[in-house]
Structures are given as C-alpha cells and as structure tokens.
Scaffold this active site. Sequence first.
Site, mmCIF file in Angstrom:
data_model
loop_
_atom_site.group_PDB
_atom_site.id
_atom_site.type_symbol
_atom_site.label_atom_id
_atom_site.label_comp_id
_atom_site.label_asym_id
_atom_site.label_seq_id
_atom_site.Cartn_x
_atom_site.Cartn_y
_atom_site.Cartn_z
ATOM 1 N N ALA A 163 -10.508 -53.622 -51.889
ATOM 2 C CA ALA A 163 -10.850 -52.269 -51.439
ATOM 3 C C ALA A 163 -12.000 -52.283 -50.423
ATOM 4 O O ALA A 163 -12.857 -53.167 -50.490
ATOM 5 C CB ALA A 163 -11.262 -51.430 -52.649
ATOM 6 N N LYS A 216 -8.606 -55.113 -44.789
ATOM 7 C CA LYS A 216 -7.892 -56.371 -44.525
ATOM 8 C C LYS A 216 -6.509 -56.361 -45.172
ATOM 9 O O LYS A 216 -5.579 -56.970 -44.656
ATOM 10 C CB LYS A 216 -8.734 -57.563 -44.988
ATOM 11 C CG LYS A 216 -10.062 -57.612 -44.252
ATOM 12 C CD LYS A 216 -10.887 -58.809 -44.573
ATOM 13 C CE LYS A 216 -12.280 -58.657 -43.980
ATOM 14 N NZ LYS A 216 -13.112 -57.641 -44.666
ATOM 15 N N ASP A 256 -10.279 -57.961 -62.464
ATOM 16 C CA ASP A 256 -11.412 -58.824 -62.114
ATOM 17 C C ASP A 256 -10.867 -60.152 -61.599
ATOM 18 O O ASP A 256 -10.161 -60.866 -62.327
ATOM 19 C CB ASP A 256 -12.269 -59.028 -63.379
ATOM 20 C CG ASP A 256 -13.540 -59.793 -63.074
ATOM 21 O OD1 ASP A 256 -13.575 -60.521 -62.056
ATOM 22 O OD2 ASP A 256 -14.502 -59.669 -63.852
ATOM 23 N N CYS A 261 -19.353 -60.977 -45.568
ATOM 24 C CA CYS A 261 -20.081 -60.368 -44.441
ATOM 25 C C CYS A 261 -21.574 -60.629 -44.654
ATOM 26 O O CYS A 261 -22.389 -59.729 -44.523
ATOM 27 C CB CYS A 261 -19.758 -58.886 -44.275
ATOM 28 S SG CYS A 261 -20.041 -57.897 -45.736
HETATM 29 C C1 LIG Z 1 -16.386 -57.118 -49.235
HETATM 30 S S1 LIG Z 1 -15.642 -55.890 -50.171
HETATM 31 C C2 LIG Z 1 -13.962 -56.055 -49.706
HETATM 32 C C3 LIG Z 1 -13.601 -55.385 -48.423
HETATM 33 C C4 LIG Z 1 -12.091 -55.379 -48.204
HETATM 34 N N1 LIG Z 1 -11.522 -56.701 -48.291
HETATM 35 C C5 LIG Z 1 -11.710 -54.764 -46.871
HETATM 36 O O1 LIG Z 1 -11.484 -55.491 -45.919
HETATM 37 O O2 LIG Z 1 -11.639 -53.535 -46.799
HETATM 38 C C6 LIG Z 1 -15.612 -56.633 -51.739
HETATM 39 C C7 LIG Z 1 -14.828 -55.842 -52.772
HETATM 40 O O3 LIG Z 1 -14.719 -56.658 -53.931
HETATM 41 C C8 LIG Z 1 -14.798 -55.839 -55.072
HETATM 42 N N2 LIG Z 1 -15.140 -56.739 -56.186
HETATM 43 C C9 LIG Z 1 -16.361 -57.142 -56.578
HETATM 44 N N3 LIG Z 1 -16.261 -58.011 -57.598
HETATM 45 C C10 LIG Z 1 -14.936 -58.171 -57.845
HETATM 46 C C11 LIG Z 1 -14.198 -58.925 -58.779
HETATM 47 N N4 LIG Z 1 -14.802 -59.707 -59.667
HETATM 48 N N5 LIG Z 1 -12.854 -58.839 -58.764
HETATM 49 C C12 LIG Z 1 -12.221 -58.045 -57.866
HETATM 50 N N6 LIG Z 1 -12.879 -57.290 -56.959
HETATM 51 C C13 LIG Z 1 -14.226 -57.361 -56.950
HETATM 52 C C14 LIG Z 1 -15.845 -54.820 -54.709
HETATM 53 O O4 LIG Z 1 -15.738 -53.670 -55.517
HETATM 54 C C15 LIG Z 1 -15.492 -54.564 -53.246
HETATM 55 O O5 LIG Z 1 -14.584 -53.498 -53.139
#
Ligand SMILES: C[S@@+](CC[C@H](N)C(=O)[O-])C[C@H]1O[C@@H](n2cnc3c(N)ncnc32)[C@H](O)[C@@H]1O
Length: 445
Positions: A263, A267, A311, A383
């Site tokens: 989210a 991407k 997760d 990032c």
């Molecule tokens: C850098 S953002 C991703 C941005 C996304 N890939 C985009 O391009 O729009 C990282 C995401 O990983 C989620 N996240 C954090 N820990 C996670 C986990 N253990 N498992 C899955 N998602 C996780 C966060 O809530 C966040 O939405």
Amino acid sequence: MSQSNENSGSHTRFVALKMCLSVIEQGRSLSQVLPEGLAQFSDRRERAFVQNLVLGTLRWQFRLMAIRSQLLKKKLKAKDEDVNQLILLGLFQILYTDTAKHAAVSETVNVTAKLKKPWAKGLINGVLRNFMREQASICAEVDLKPAQKYAHPQWFFKALRKAYPDNWQQILEANNQIAPLTLRNNRKFQNRDQLQQLLSDAGFATELHPDCEQGLILQQSTDITRLPTYDEGGFSVQDAAAQQAAQLLQPKAGEHILDACAAPGGKTSHLLEYSDGDIDLFALEKEPERLDRLAENLYRLDLQCDYTVGDAAEPETWWDGRPFDKILLDAPCSATGIIRRHPDIKWHRVPEDIEELVQIQSRILDALWPTLKPGGRMLYATCSVLPQENSQQIQAFLERTTDAKLVPLAVEWGWHGSTTGRQILPGNHGMDGFYYCLLEKAQSA
Ligand SMILES: C[S@@+](CC[C@H](N)C(=O)[O-])C[C@H]1O[C@@H](n2cnc3c(N)ncnc32)[C@H](O)[C@@H]1O
C-alpha cells in the site's frame, strides 16, 4: 522559494500555525494534517500560501529554532509552544518568502489575539524586528554548524557525513528543495506521447523523464485531479525513483509475483500496467486502512489483482505454498530519502527508529526468501539513504543466505559507492532518494 501573500492575513497564518503544531506537538504526519487544513480554503492562492508556510516552516525548523535561540534570552514554557512556533512562522516568512516584511511581522503578531495570548504580542514583535536588524550576524553565527545551516537533526547530519563523506552536503541541500511533480503514464490507456499532448492541449507543459519509460515531469505544480484522463485512470503520480521498481523487476505475462508491502499501491499498479499480458500478482499489506487506499487506486486505474491484509514476516498466515517467480519487497523504512516531499520526517524520525526498522526489514527478508522459486528474483527497495537499511542490510542477508546472489543493475543512475545494490541520492537524476538491490535464488542442485 517564494510566495506572494495577496488575500492572506492573520487567518491563513493562524491555520498554518495550527497545522505546524499538529505535527510538532501531537506528532501527526504532514500527509494527514495538510489536506485537512487546506480544505478550509476555497481560494487556490490562499491554499498555496498556507501550504508554503507550513512546508517551509517545517523544512527549515531546525535552522529557525537555532535563530530563535539567539533571539530569545529565556526559553518559553512548554505550554507556550504555540508562541514558539509562531516565532518560527514569522522568521520563515522574513527569510524565505517575498512577503513584504512589515506585513509578515504585523500579520504574524496579530495571530496572538487568536491564541488569546495578548502578552505574546510585544514579545513576537520585538523578536522579529530584532531579527530583521541583526539578520546577517545571527545567520552567520547559526550557519557555523552544518546541521543548523541545512536545517537537519544533528544525529542525521552525523549519519550522512559518515556514510557519504563527499556527498553529505549535496544530500542536505537536495532535501531542502521542492520536489518535482512526476507522473507515470498508464500504458494500458494511452502512450506517453499521447498523454503529453493531452496535457499540453490543456495548458500543462511536461518533460519526458529520461530514466522512466512512462515518466513525465510537470513543469508547474497543480491539482492533478483536474488534469485530463485522471478520473479515467490515464496516469498516476509517482516519483521517477519509484518508477524504477517495475523496470528492474520486469514482470512478464503469466508470472506469479508477490508485492509484499504494497500500500498505497503505487508500485502494485505499475507492475500490473507494465507487462504485455496479465501477471498473477498478489499484493500484501499489514495495515487494513492502507490496503483500502490500494483498492481505491486499483479501481481508479481499472486494474485487478488479489490482495490481502497480512504480515510479510509471517507467510504461514497468508501464503498458499505456491512459490513466487518474483517478489517486490518495498520494505518499511525510515523514509529519509523523501525528506524533500515530507519535511516532517526530519522531526519525527529518531535514531532508535532505525535500529527497529533494520530488525523488521531483516525479519521480512528472511521470512519471504523461502517463498521464492529457485531461479526466482527478489527486488529489495527502500526510500532510505541510510546504509544500515540498504547496502549493509543486504550484505548481512547475503552472508547468512547461501542460495542468494546479487544481480548487477545495468542502470545509469545512482551513487556507485554501495557494495551491494544501487543507492539513489536525493536529487540524483531529479529523483527521490531510494535504494534498489536485485537478488536471485540459486537453482536447486
Ligand atoms: C514503503 S511503503 C510501500 C509503498 C508501496 N509499495 C507503493 O509503492 O505504493 C511500506 C508499506 O509496508 C507496510 N508494512 C509495514 N510492515 C509490513 C509488514 N510486516 N508486512 C506487510 N506490510 C508491511 C506499511 O504499512 C506500508 O504501507
């Protein structure tokens, strides 16, 4: 950076102050605070004026605080943080905008009435007027310390200087620039030249981004929802650095692909638009509300894939046992590469966060690797500009994972000093700060 202040009196400054306080005192994120605050203004110029005040005051917060310390003999009490921030708002206008100085001072002073702190009127007036008289000497003194001069927290300045002895200054300067507005054409809808033409016909000049197959840089900032084809899903807003993910992972028709931290889906949607045929994409996200945003984005772009809340560090709770051909791990990170877009990161991020994030990233890497097919590829992305989350993270992963090897990246961009992967420093080729590393799993013996 400059902003004229027609129509803007103490009300705009009062709202800007409240927004800064929400970030600084309540620890809220600017991406939540800004849309709420700006929604109070119907006038486009007022919105732009307030946005500039908030972003600028937060961007320069650490320099402005140092200046304020030179001007105030006695520290204000914690309950008067509003007065403290109001001084910073005034200093920002004097230093960084073309608002007439007398108007900047008087309208800022008038905000004290709205705060119901009449005692602060004389104080703020005196501080701002003293600053105008002694600006050159005060700034010279403050700028002797680089962290203050470039308005960054001391710990981050030290970390950058250690990691990039020749580039730290360039990074700090880039972090204080206003980021470009970059679009990604949806190639399933039209080609990039067609989008450029449509935008040009509507009066919006763009430049093609040389490092992105579908990237266009808008020459002026605007409300993108008003641009042609936005509602129909003709394009997305995405920095050129983020557009590299799909280009590096090269999704192909029929491949089973995991987007592990997906989210809000920037991407995910690019992966779906990228390949000529359909890919079998599974998007995973830990935060349910953020997954809702991913769903909305896919809907607008008329794209489909399976997605679920889960997760990434616990595949046993969501994985059906079918190995993935490719994995995108856009890991949770410090976001220290996108400070130019989110200046509140300077304030919110603390050194302890980095240690915790490094642990989380490493747990996710280890948990996802077994879900990848032999011969499959994983793209690790952040990032962040901190080596602990990037090259050092991957170096440690390679040392403990015998069937993982690096795939060299044949790209022009990025800083070549990393031992593994490629680090984009903020501003490099106009991009946000990002890190990419492509890993391949050995074929079974
Ligand atoms: C850098 S953002 C991703 C941005 C996304 N890939 C985009 O391009 O729009 C990282 C995401 O990983 C989620 N996240 C954090 N820990 C996670 C986990 N253990 N498992 C899955 N998602 C996780 C966060 O809530 C966040 O939405």
